[in-house]
Design a protein around this motif. Structure first.
Motif, PDB file in Angstrom:
ATOM      1  N   ARG A  18       0.852  -1.187   0.000  1.00  0.00           N
ATOM      2  CA  ARG A  18       0.000   0.000   0.000  1.00  0.00           C
ATOM      3  C   ARG A  18       0.887   1.237   0.000  1.00  0.00           C
ATOM      4  NH1 ARG A  18      -2.690  -3.567  -0.981  1.00  0.00           N
ATOM      5  NH2 ARG A  18      -4.701  -4.244  -0.139  1.00  0.00           N
ATOM      6  N   MET A  19       0.536   2.217  -0.808  1.00  0.00           N
ATOM      7  CA  MET A  19       1.331   3.432  -0.891  1.00  0.00           C
ATOM      8  C   MET A  19       1.310   4.163   0.450  1.00  0.00           C
ATOM      9  SD  MET A  19       2.503   3.515  -4.017  1.00  0.00           S
ATOM     10  CE  MET A  19       2.947   5.232  -4.345  1.00  0.00           C
ATOM     11  N   THR A  20       2.453   4.671   0.855  1.00  0.00           N
ATOM     12  CA  THR A  20       2.567   5.399   2.116  1.00  0.00           C
ATOM     13  C   THR A  20       1.664   6.633   2.106  1.00  0.00           C
ATOM     14  OG1 THR A  20       4.856   4.688   2.322  1.00  0.00           O
ATOM     15  CG2 THR A  20       4.162   6.539   3.690  1.00  0.00           C
ATOM     16  N   GLY A  21       0.961   6.828   3.215  1.00  0.00           N
ATOM     17  CA  GLY A  21       0.116   8.006   3.339  1.00  0.00           C
ATOM     18  C   GLY A  21      -1.095   8.013   2.427  1.00  0.00           C
ATOM     19  N   GLY A  22      -1.452   6.840   1.923  1.00  0.00           N
ATOM     20  CA  GLY A  22      -2.618   6.764   1.048  1.00  0.00           C
ATOM     21  C   GLY A  22      -2.406   7.353  -0.327  1.00  0.00           C
ATOM     22  N   GLY A  23      -1.151   7.480  -0.750  1.00  0.00           N
ATOM     23  CA  GLY A  23      -0.851   8.025  -2.073  1.00  0.00           C
ATOM     24  C   GLY A  23      -1.352   7.124  -3.188  1.00  0.00           C
ATOM     25  N   GLU A  24      -1.446   7.683  -4.377  1.00  0.00           N
ATOM     26  CA  GLU A  24      -1.942   6.944  -5.524  1.00  0.00           C
ATOM     27  C   GLU A  24      -0.801   6.186  -6.215  1.00  0.00           C
ATOM     28  OE1 GLU A  24      -4.068   9.426  -8.197  1.00  0.00           O
ATOM     29  OE2 GLU A  24      -5.641   9.937  -6.745  1.00  0.00           O
ATOM     30  N   VAL A  25      -1.143   5.021  -6.724  1.00  0.00           N
ATOM     31  CA  VAL A  25      -0.176   4.236  -7.492  1.00  0.00           C
ATOM     32  C   VAL A  25       0.079   4.955  -8.818  1.00  0.00           C
ATOM     33  CG1 VAL A  25       0.272   2.024  -8.621  1.00  0.00           C
ATOM     34  CG2 VAL A  25      -0.988   2.092  -6.447  1.00  0.00           C
ATOM     35  N   PRO A  26       1.342   5.129  -9.210  1.00  0.00           N
ATOM     36  CA  PRO A  26       1.651   5.833 -10.466  1.00  0.00           C
ATOM     37  C   PRO A  26       0.987   5.169 -11.674  1.00  0.00           C
ATOM     38  CG  PRO A  26       3.640   5.482  -9.177  1.00  0.00           C
ATOM     39  CD  PRO A  26       2.559   4.693  -8.504  1.00  0.00           C
ATOM     40  N   GLU A  27       0.716   5.981 -12.681  1.00  0.00           N
ATOM     41  CA  GLU A  27       0.024   5.480 -13.869  1.00  0.00           C
ATOM     42  C   GLU A  27       0.791   4.363 -14.557  1.00  0.00           C
ATOM     43  OE1 GLU A  27      -1.045   8.582 -16.530  1.00  0.00           O
ATOM     44  OE2 GLU A  27      -2.328   9.633 -15.087  1.00  0.00           O
ATOM     45  N   TRP A  28       2.130   4.459 -14.573  1.00  0.00           N
ATOM     46  CA  TRP A  28       2.916   3.428 -15.257  1.00  0.00           C
ATOM     47  C   TRP A  28       2.742   2.066 -14.580  1.00  0.00           C
ATOM     48  CZ3 TRP A  28       6.448   0.699 -12.479  1.00  0.00           C
ATOM     49  CH2 TRP A  28       6.987   1.285 -11.329  1.00  0.00           C
ATOM     50  N   ALA A  29       2.627   2.078 -13.247  1.00  0.00           N
ATOM     51  CA  ALA A  29       2.452   0.822 -12.517  1.00  0.00           C
ATOM     52  C   ALA A  29       1.049   0.266 -12.728  1.00  0.00           C
ATOM     53  CB  ALA A  29       2.725   1.033 -11.031  1.00  0.00           C
ATOM     54  N   VAL A  30       0.057   1.131 -12.730  1.00  0.00           N
ATOM     55  CA  VAL A  30      -1.318   0.697 -12.986  1.00  0.00           C
ATOM     56  C   VAL A  30      -1.430   0.081 -14.378  1.00  0.00           C
ATOM     57  CG1 VAL A  30      -3.712   1.445 -13.270  1.00  0.00           C
ATOM     58  CG2 VAL A  30      -2.311   2.398 -11.420  1.00  0.00           C
ATOM     59  N   ALA A  31      -0.801   0.719 -15.356  1.00  0.00           N
ATOM     60  CA  ALA A  31      -0.851   0.225 -16.736  1.00  0.00           C
ATOM     61  C   ALA A  31      -0.238  -1.171 -16.840  1.00  0.00           C
ATOM     62  CB  ALA A  31      -0.129   1.192 -17.663  1.00  0.00           C
ATOM     63  N   GLU A  32       0.864  -1.392 -16.127  1.00  0.00           N
ATOM     64  CA  GLU A  32       1.488  -2.716 -16.158  1.00  0.00           C
ATOM     65  C   GLU A  32       0.583  -3.767 -15.533  1.00  0.00           C
ATOM     66  OE1 GLU A  32       6.252  -1.564 -16.059  1.00  0.00           O
ATOM     67  OE2 GLU A  32       5.284  -2.362 -14.251  1.00  0.00           O
ATOM     68  N   GLN A  33      -0.098  -3.403 -14.482  1.00  0.00           N
ATOM     69  CA  GLN A  33      -1.010  -4.342 -13.828  1.00  0.00           C
ATOM     70  C   GLN A  33      -2.181  -4.691 -14.735  1.00  0.00           C
ATOM     71  OE1 GLN A  33      -1.985  -2.251 -10.229  1.00  0.00           O
ATOM     72  NE2 GLN A  33       0.106  -2.241  -9.495  1.00  0.00           N
ATOM     73  N   LEU A  34      -2.763  -3.696 -15.363  1.00  0.00           N
ATOM     74  CA  LEU A  34      -3.916  -3.919 -16.229  1.00  0.00           C
ATOM     75  C   LEU A  34      -3.547  -4.733 -17.462  1.00  0.00           C
ATOM     76  CD1 LEU A  34      -5.704  -0.440 -16.056  1.00  0.00           C
ATOM     77  CD2 LEU A  34      -6.317  -2.552 -14.855  1.00  0.00           C
ATOM     78  N   GLN A  35      -2.298  -4.626 -17.879  1.00  0.00           N
ATOM     79  CA  GLN A  35      -1.846  -5.352 -19.057  1.00  0.00           C
ATOM     80  C   GLN A  35      -2.009  -6.857 -18.882  1.00  0.00           C
ATOM     81  OE1 GLN A  35      -1.140  -4.066 -21.834  1.00  0.00           O
ATOM     82  NE2 GLN A  35       0.098  -5.508 -23.002  1.00  0.00           N
ATOM     83  N   MET A  36      -1.962  -7.334 -17.653  1.00  0.00           N
ATOM     84  CA  MET A  36      -2.083  -8.770 -17.389  1.00  0.00           C
ATOM     85  C   MET A  36      -3.456  -9.313 -17.775  1.00  0.00           C
ATOM     86  SD  MET A  36       0.871  -9.708 -16.150  1.00  0.00           S
ATOM     87  CE  MET A  36       1.550  -8.482 -17.266  1.00  0.00           C
TER      88      MET A  36
END
Length: 212
Positions: free
Chosen positions: A116-134
């Protein structure tokens, strides 16, 4: 690239590799900045010249994990022949490959979902894109079984959640860990029932979008 930039990139690669080993060995809780700095031969503060923070470091390790997972799922899908009947077999092969990868890379796989991102921060777009690619490994075979894009996208997430849940619980030592053969059998039964149900259901849309 200047010598200073090249050295920074080498240290950054070493840092990510060291973090990957630490997580693989001890899980996310085993990631200690001071130990990583000692291992790669730099000061503690220098780590934060290589990555923004430990969140980024975990995500970079996750990126490497996802890349290897992607390769495993692609290889499993490539072994399945084309055609309507084989779409179900492809989904089964992908699901079993996912289970096998999770078992063989347990701590790294768990970190993909535990972090989980520290302080409730958002996951960067590049990481989200890699996850969705699966998801394409599921969406592809489902395109044959379920032509409607909206229905297919929804079922993709549902099917992933179902298989992931079976794998996660099956590998959980705190509960009753399921032997590998039995876990694979349960995964195959689940995926085949869903796939064959799609072939036999005349009006899938009614199931997806029923209103009370």
């Amino acid at each position: 690239m200047t010598p200073t930039e090249a050295r920074r990139e080498r240290l950054r690669a070493l840092l990510i590799e060291a973090a990957e080993r630490a997580i693989a060995d001890k899980g996310l809780a085993g990631l200690k900045a001071r130990e990583l700095a000692h291992e790669i031969g730099c000061s503690l503060g220098a780590i934060y010249n290589l990555v923004q923070d430990l969140d980024e470091l975990v995500l970079r390790v996750g990126s490497r994990t996802l890349s290897r997972l992607d390769d495993a799922l692609s290889e499993a899908a490539a072994r399945s022949p084309a055609g309507t009947d084989s779409a179900i077999s492809t989904l089964v092969a992908v699901a079993l490959a996912y289970s096998s990868f999770a078992r063989d890379n347990l701590n790294l796989w768990r970190t993909l979902f535990e972090h989980r991102m520290t302080g409730g921060g958002e996951v960067p777009e590049w990481a989200v894109a890699e996850q969705l690619q699966m998801f394409r490994h599921i969406t592809g075979p489902l395109e044959i079984l379920l032509p409607d894009a909206a229905e297919r996208n929804l079922l993709t997430r549902t099917l992933f959640s179902a298989v992931h849940g079976v794998v996660a619980i099956g590998l959980e030592d705190k509960l009753v860990a399921v032997p590998r053969r039995q876990l694979d059998q349960q995964i195959e039964i689940l995926v085949r029932l869903i796939g064959e149900g799609l072939l036999r259901t005349p009006n899938v849309k009614a199931l997806f979008f029923q209103r009370e």
